[in-house]
Motif scaffolding. Sequence first.
Motif, short mmCIF file in Angstrom:
data_model
loop_
_atom_site.label_atom_id
_atom_site.label_comp_id
_atom_site.label_asym_id
_atom_site.label_seq_id
_atom_site.Cartn_x
_atom_site.Cartn_y
_atom_site.Cartn_z
N THR A 169 26.99 37.18 24.59
CA THR A 169 28.00 37.53 23.62
C THR A 169 29.39 37.14 24.13
O THR A 169 29.63 37.08 25.34
CB THR A 169 27.99 39.03 23.33
N PRO A 170 30.33 36.91 23.22
CA PRO A 170 31.70 36.65 23.65
C PRO A 170 32.26 37.76 24.52
O PRO A 170 33.00 37.51 25.47
CB PRO A 170 32.46 36.54 22.32
N GLN A 171 31.87 38.99 24.22
CA GLN A 171 32.37 40.12 25.00
C GLN A 171 31.96 40.00 26.47
O GLN A 171 32.76 40.26 27.37
CB GLN A 171 31.84 41.44 24.41
N ASN A 172 30.70 39.62 26.71
CA ASN A 172 30.22 39.48 28.09
C ASN A 172 31.00 38.42 28.85
O ASN A 172 31.42 38.62 29.99
CB ASN A 172 28.74 39.11 28.09
N THR A 173 31.17 37.26 28.22
CA THR A 173 31.82 36.15 28.92
C THR A 173 33.29 36.45 29.18
O THR A 173 33.82 36.14 30.25
CB THR A 173 31.65 34.84 28.13
N VAL A 174 33.96 37.07 28.21
CA VAL A 174 35.38 37.40 28.39
C VAL A 174 35.54 38.50 29.43
O VAL A 174 36.43 38.44 30.29
CB VAL A 174 36.02 37.79 27.05
N ASP A 175 34.69 39.51 29.39
CA ASP A 175 34.75 40.59 30.38
C ASP A 175 34.67 40.04 31.80
O ASP A 175 35.43 40.43 32.68
CB ASP A 175 33.60 41.58 30.17
N ARG A 176 33.74 39.12 32.01
CA ARG A 176 33.53 38.59 33.37
C ARG A 176 34.74 37.79 33.85
O ARG A 176 35.17 37.94 35.01
CB ARG A 176 32.27 37.71 33.38
N ILE A 177 35.30 36.96 33.00
CA ILE A 177 36.40 36.10 33.47
C ILE A 177 37.67 36.92 33.69
O ILE A 177 38.42 36.67 34.64
CB ILE A 177 36.63 34.93 32.48
N VAL A 178 37.92 37.92 32.85
CA VAL A 178 39.09 38.77 33.05
C VAL A 178 38.90 39.66 34.29
O VAL A 178 39.84 39.87 35.07
CB VAL A 178 39.37 39.62 31.80
#
Length: 393
Positions: A169-178
């Motif tokens: 999900t977009p949420q997973n990928t954004v959470d990890r990079i931030v």
Amino acid sequence: MDLRTGGPLLSVRTFLLGGAGLALAGCSGTTLPGAGSPLPSPVGAQATAAPGSTIGTGSVKIAMLLPLSAGGAAGNTATQLRNAAEMAVAEFQGPDITILVKDDGGSAAGAQAAAQAALQEGAEMFLGPLLADAVRGAAAVARPAGRPIIAYSTDTSVAARGVYLMSFTPQNTVDRIVQHAAQTGKRSYAAFVPESAFGQVVQGAFQEAVSRSGGRVVAIEKFPLDPNGVTAAASRMSGISGQIDAIFVPDPYDGAAIRALSSAGIDTRRVQVLGVGPWVGNRAAAQAAPTALYSAPDEAGFQSYAGRYRARFGSDPARITSLAYDSVSLIAALVRTQGSQRFSEAVLTNSSGFNGVDGLFRFRADGSPQRGLAVIQAGGRVVSPAPRTFAGS
């Protein structure tokens, strides 16, 4: 629970399930009985799934709902997902499952009808659907019957208790990079996002992730998907370069947004550019910002899986097909090891999670997924490997 298979180093399945009487995640694990190298398969043309077909001959019935008759990209993806399920059953020696493959037509009504038919045939749980509306339709039947769903949609609005998402999900990928940016000292952020449904989703995820990390969002600017619009939008951010440590640019296309920001005075050598998973293998994006970072699964497991898929079906698999492979492998392992509690909420939402082709994953109680992702530089260098356990998450 480790669902990995294939290749000389990953030729066995081991399982890790903390709190279920098995080894804790992070230990060496336990080998599933009878697991071994993938079974030989004939090389041939891409198989075409017929609505109502079955995979396997085991005693436990599982439904797989896919938009097989939808046509276009959805129909082609459905066929490949069905192929991946077939391959998972073939490579898991002696699985005690039968998969009832049902065509949901890509619609809520079609998924409702398909789910009802599968229930009447004795399905204990559901894999799929792929499309969000179809997930809603299937859930309307499965949840009242107490049958869990592991779906392949990326739309987290369809996740719920008993409706688990397998997807990235977009949420997973954004959470990890931030999270990674915060760990390296970034505190002040900006975002330059496309005016699209995708942009809206990742913007919300970005703002939430920055807030959780203790950072602040200095500015958010949206850009239309045309060259002139991108340039004009970038110019409106020209005065903030000295105020930010990092800028989130979810531009999955050709790096045009990053080039526009550079032309507007954003120093992408000093300001860390944070990107998105579609940059994998995107040379144009890498050239626009060589030091940009994005999050994605470790590719080693997928490349091994893709080679075996290619040998079996004579074509390259879509990236999403690993979800079907891992979900079927998971179900087969749970049937073998978890007895009558195999599809209970406690087992499916085990906090230690599972490990498959795409690495570590687990289901939260609200149905949303969590993935163990690596942080990768635009040129391909891994700067932070995918985690091996969820300890401390």
